[in-house]
Design an enzyme around this catalytic site. Structure first.
Site, PDB file in Angstrom:
ATOM      1  N   HIS A 148      10.470   3.781  10.150  1.00  0.00           N
ATOM      2  CA  HIS A 148      10.062   2.679  10.627  1.00  0.00           C
ATOM      3  C   HIS A 148       8.836   2.608  11.203  1.00  0.00           C
ATOM      4  O   HIS A 148       7.828   3.538  11.229  1.00  0.00           O
ATOM      5  CB  HIS A 148      10.837   2.616  12.133  1.00  0.00           C
ATOM      6  CG  HIS A 148      11.052   1.061  12.741  1.00  0.00           C
ATOM      7  ND1 HIS A 148       9.881   0.503  13.542  1.00  0.00           N
ATOM      8  CD2 HIS A 148      12.044   0.248  12.607  1.00  0.00           C
ATOM      9  CE1 HIS A 148      10.119  -0.794  13.731  1.00  0.00           C
ATOM     10  NE2 HIS A 148      11.471  -0.799  13.200  1.00  0.00           N
ATOM     11  N   GLU A 174      18.787  -0.649  10.413  1.00  0.00           N
ATOM     12  CA  GLU A 174      19.849  -0.963   9.163  1.00  0.00           C
ATOM     13  C   GLU A 174      20.887  -0.050   8.787  1.00  0.00           C
ATOM     14  O   GLU A 174      21.833  -0.418   8.224  1.00  0.00           O
ATOM     15  CB  GLU A 174      18.673  -1.188   7.922  1.00  0.00           C
ATOM     16  CG  GLU A 174      17.500  -2.078   8.342  1.00  0.00           C
ATOM     17  CD  GLU A 174      17.838  -3.685   8.398  1.00  0.00           C
ATOM     18  OE1 GLU A 174      18.971  -3.917   8.862  1.00  0.00           O
ATOM     19  OE2 GLU A 174      16.772  -4.300   7.962  1.00  0.00           O
TER      20      GLU A 174
HETATM   21  N1  COA Z   1      12.149   7.223   2.428  1.00  0.00           N
HETATM   22  C1  COA Z   1      11.275   7.953   1.910  1.00  0.00           C
HETATM   23  N2  COA Z   1       9.966   8.155   2.282  1.00  0.00           N
HETATM   24  C2  COA Z   1       9.570   7.314   3.413  1.00  0.00           C
HETATM   25  C3  COA Z   1      10.512   6.300   3.718  1.00  0.00           C
HETATM   26  C4  COA Z   1      11.982   6.352   3.520  1.00  0.00           C
HETATM   27  N3  COA Z   1      12.633   5.345   3.735  1.00  0.00           N
HETATM   28  N4  COA Z   1       9.953   5.782   4.915  1.00  0.00           N
HETATM   29  C5  COA Z   1       8.859   6.233   4.818  1.00  0.00           C
HETATM   30  N5  COA Z   1       8.555   6.960   3.895  1.00  0.00           N
HETATM   31  C6  COA Z   1       7.143   7.800   3.568  1.00  0.00           C
HETATM   32  C7  COA Z   1       6.143   6.746   3.033  1.00  0.00           C
HETATM   33  O1  COA Z   1       6.440   6.636   1.633  1.00  0.00           O
HETATM   34  C8  COA Z   1       4.987   7.381   3.244  1.00  0.00           C
HETATM   35  O2  COA Z   1       4.623   8.494   2.488  1.00  0.00           O
HETATM   36  P1  COA Z   1       3.344   8.469   1.657  1.00  0.00           P
HETATM   37  O3  COA Z   1       2.116   8.811   2.964  1.00  0.00           O
HETATM   38  O4  COA Z   1       3.453   9.716   0.993  1.00  0.00           O
HETATM   39  O5  COA Z   1       2.942   7.191   1.378  1.00  0.00           O
HETATM   40  C9  COA Z   1       5.408   8.062   4.828  1.00  0.00           C
HETATM   41  O6  COA Z   1       6.545   8.236   4.790  1.00  0.00           O
HETATM   42  C10 COA Z   1       4.841   7.258   5.929  1.00  0.00           C
HETATM   43  O7  COA Z   1       5.493   5.938   5.902  1.00  0.00           O
HETATM   44  P2  COA Z   1       5.093   5.095   7.092  1.00  0.00           P
HETATM   45  O8  COA Z   1       3.707   4.663   7.148  1.00  0.00           O
HETATM   46  O9  COA Z   1       5.810   5.806   8.143  1.00  0.00           O
HETATM   47  O10 COA Z   1       5.891   4.051   6.690  1.00  0.00           O
HETATM   48  P3  COA Z   1       5.664   2.227   6.963  1.00  0.00           P
HETATM   49  O11 COA Z   1       5.284   2.178   8.135  1.00  0.00           O
HETATM   50  O12 COA Z   1       4.581   1.819   6.034  1.00  0.00           O
HETATM   51  O13 COA Z   1       7.150   1.849   6.578  1.00  0.00           O
HETATM   52  C11 COA Z   1       9.266   1.102   6.524  1.00  0.00           C
HETATM   53  C12 COA Z   1       8.196   1.703   7.447  1.00  0.00           C
HETATM   54  C13 COA Z   1      10.391   0.734   7.093  1.00  0.00           C
HETATM   55  C14 COA Z   1       8.891  -0.044   5.755  1.00  0.00           C
HETATM   56  C15 COA Z   1       9.704   2.506   5.608  1.00  0.00           C
HETATM   57  O14 COA Z   1       9.990   3.757   6.532  1.00  0.00           O
HETATM   58  C16 COA Z   1      10.622   2.048   4.689  1.00  0.00           C
HETATM   59  O15 COA Z   1      10.475   1.609   3.513  1.00  0.00           O
HETATM   60  N6  COA Z   1      12.074   2.713   5.197  1.00  0.00           N
HETATM   61  C17 COA Z   1      13.132   2.310   4.041  1.00  0.00           C
HETATM   62  C18 COA Z   1      13.555   0.650   4.191  1.00  0.00           C
HETATM   63  C19 COA Z   1      14.159   0.207   5.400  1.00  0.00           C
HETATM   64  O16 COA Z   1      15.111   0.909   5.943  1.00  0.00           O
HETATM   65  N7  COA Z   1      13.842  -0.781   5.998  1.00  0.00           N
HETATM   66  C20 COA Z   1      14.342  -1.368   7.198  1.00  0.00           C
HETATM   67  C21 COA Z   1      13.183  -1.213   8.436  1.00  0.00           C
HETATM   68  S1  COA Z   1      13.989  -1.818   9.832  1.00  0.00           S
END
Ligand code: COA
Length: 373
Positions: free
Chosen positions: A252, A318
């Site tokens: 998140h 989710e």
């Molecule tokens: N699976 C694998 N890796 C993940 C991840 C996941 N669900 N969520 C974050 N990461 C990784 C990112 O790729 C990033 O890696 P990097 O630094 O090597 O690029 C790292 O963790 C940090 O990510 P972060 O900055 O915390 O994520 P964000 O704030 O950009 O994204 C989300 C937040 C929700 C978009 C992201 O966690 C995600 O894509 N989750 C899956 C989709 C989802 O469940 N969406 C519903 C949200 S309520």
């Protein structure tokens, strides 16, 4: 054209993703990512879900945003009837194969003057009518006397028993508002231009559709199906991460701990499952699904912690949305649209709040393109 002056560009630091940038004051909801706390209209989400109805939460939020907030059951009932009456005017909107596309198109048929309640009512009617149309069946008329969530189940042709309705209501309450998430921000940007409420929520539906926002719960179920058995979870997830894919329902932008809504919805599934047991209904599927989801969550947490030890990536809303909505009989193609049915409440409240207090939202960018020579 020759330039005599050297180009002037803004050299302010770039807030990619606008993390930590505060652009509004709101009385509607507060997300504390460190503590894992969500406050909606002065109440912790745990206090609301399961004890207050969706209509109660409409009243709470709309009374803060200045929208009509009295007799919400009647307001929403009338709104559903009105929306049902305009279904014949929607043309082919409901034939679009993706529910969120259909919802976006259908909502844009509403007049500029549509009220907050009319939008919430219409979202449920259009979502249900889309499902029926896709199944080759006629849309089912709403019953204005029913609570909103219960009528949504009925319009979908699903079991609308009080037990099922309570399960859906817990969901609708839990996701009704969540600070300045991407779709709410989109709605507020549109509101800040002075555009109408319908335009704001149509933009918000577009933002919610994305898999990084509201499009994740369908893929969560796909993932649970692929894994099938908790003994395979670790291998399947490891392979998925190895291909550079994200684990849906995990991580998140704001929460550094488990999303509090994940717990609320996990408990709602648990409650629903034990009520099924008490009423002697078949409940094996829900029990197994919940057990699998919990095992997959644990494996995901472990693997993500290995890969990103400095960043807590825990279950988000989710993850258990998928399990709960499936248990209630909703098909996965509907999940994002049902999310929109609830979040429509937050969007409408933020729209009014932004219109009352807001200034045009207009950030800046740093030009890194070519300059004229
Ligand atoms: N699976 C694998 N890796 C993940 C991840 C996941 N669900 N969520 C974050 N990461 C990784 C990112 O790729 C990033 O890696 P990097 O630094 O090597 O690029 C790292 O963790 C940090 O990510 P972060 O900055 O915390 O994520 P964000 O704030 O950009 O994204 C989300 C937040 C929700 C978009 C992201 O966690 C995600 O894509 N989750 C899956 C989709 C989802 O469940 N969406 C519903 C949200 S309520």
């Amino acid at each position: 054209m020759e330039t005599t002056q050297s180009p002037r560009v803004l050299d302010a630091p770039i807030a990619h993703g606008l993390e930590g940038i505060v652009v509004a004051q709101t009385k509607l909801s507060h997300v504390d990512g460190e503590q894992g706390r969500l406050v909606i209209a002065g109440h912790d989400v745990e206090q609301l879900a399961g004890s207050r109805t969706f209509e109660d939460v409409c009243a709470l939020l709309w009374s803060l945003s200045g929208d009509p907030a009295e007799h919400v059951v009647e307001l929403l009932g009338a709104a559903r009837m009105k929306a049902f009456a305009i279904l014949p005017l929607l043309g082919d909107a409901l034939r679009q194969p993706v529910a969120m596309d259909a919802l976006r198109t259908a909502l844009s048929h509403l007049p500029e003057s549509a009220s907050a309640a009319q939008l919430v009512g219409a979202a449920a009617v259009f979502t249900a009518a889309w499902q029926r149309t896709q199944a080759g069946k006629a849309p089912l008329a709403p019953n204005a006397a029913l609570p909103h969530g219960r009528d949504l189940l009925a319009m979908l042709g699903l079991d609308a028993s009080p037990m099922h309705a309570a399960g859906l209501d817990a969901y609708l309450v839990t996701v009704a508002d969540h600070g300045l998430n991407a779709s709410t921000f989109a709605a507020r940007v549109i509101a800040s231009t002075g555009a109408d409420r319908v335009s704001a929520v149509v933009g918000a539906v577009g933002a919610l559709k994305g898999p990084l926002h509201g499009g994740a719960p369908g893929p969560v179920l796909d993932m649970l199906d692929t894994i099938g058995d908790s003994a395979r979870a670790e291998d399947v997830l490891r392979a998925q991460l190895g291909r550079g894919e994200r684990i849906m329902g995990m991580g998140h932008r704001i929460y550094r701990v488990r999303d509090p809504r994940a717990l609320v919805l996990e408990r709602a599934v648990e409650r629903f499952e034990s009520e099924l047991t008490r009423s002697n209904a078949a409940n094996g599927d829900t029990r197994q699904r919940l057990a699998l989801a919990r095992a997959v969550e644990r494996s995901s947490e472990r693997l993500l912690a290995e890969r990103q030890p400095s960043r807590a990536l825990r279950a988000n809303v989710e993850f258990y949305t998928a399990v709960l909505l499936e248990a209630l009989g909703l098909s996965r193609e509907l999940f994002s649209a049902v999310f929109a049915c609830s979040r429509m409440l937050g969007w409408t409240a933020h729209y009014s709040e932004q219109r009352a207090t807001g200034r045009l939202i207009r950030p800046a960018s740093t030009y890194v393109g070519k300059w004229p020579t």
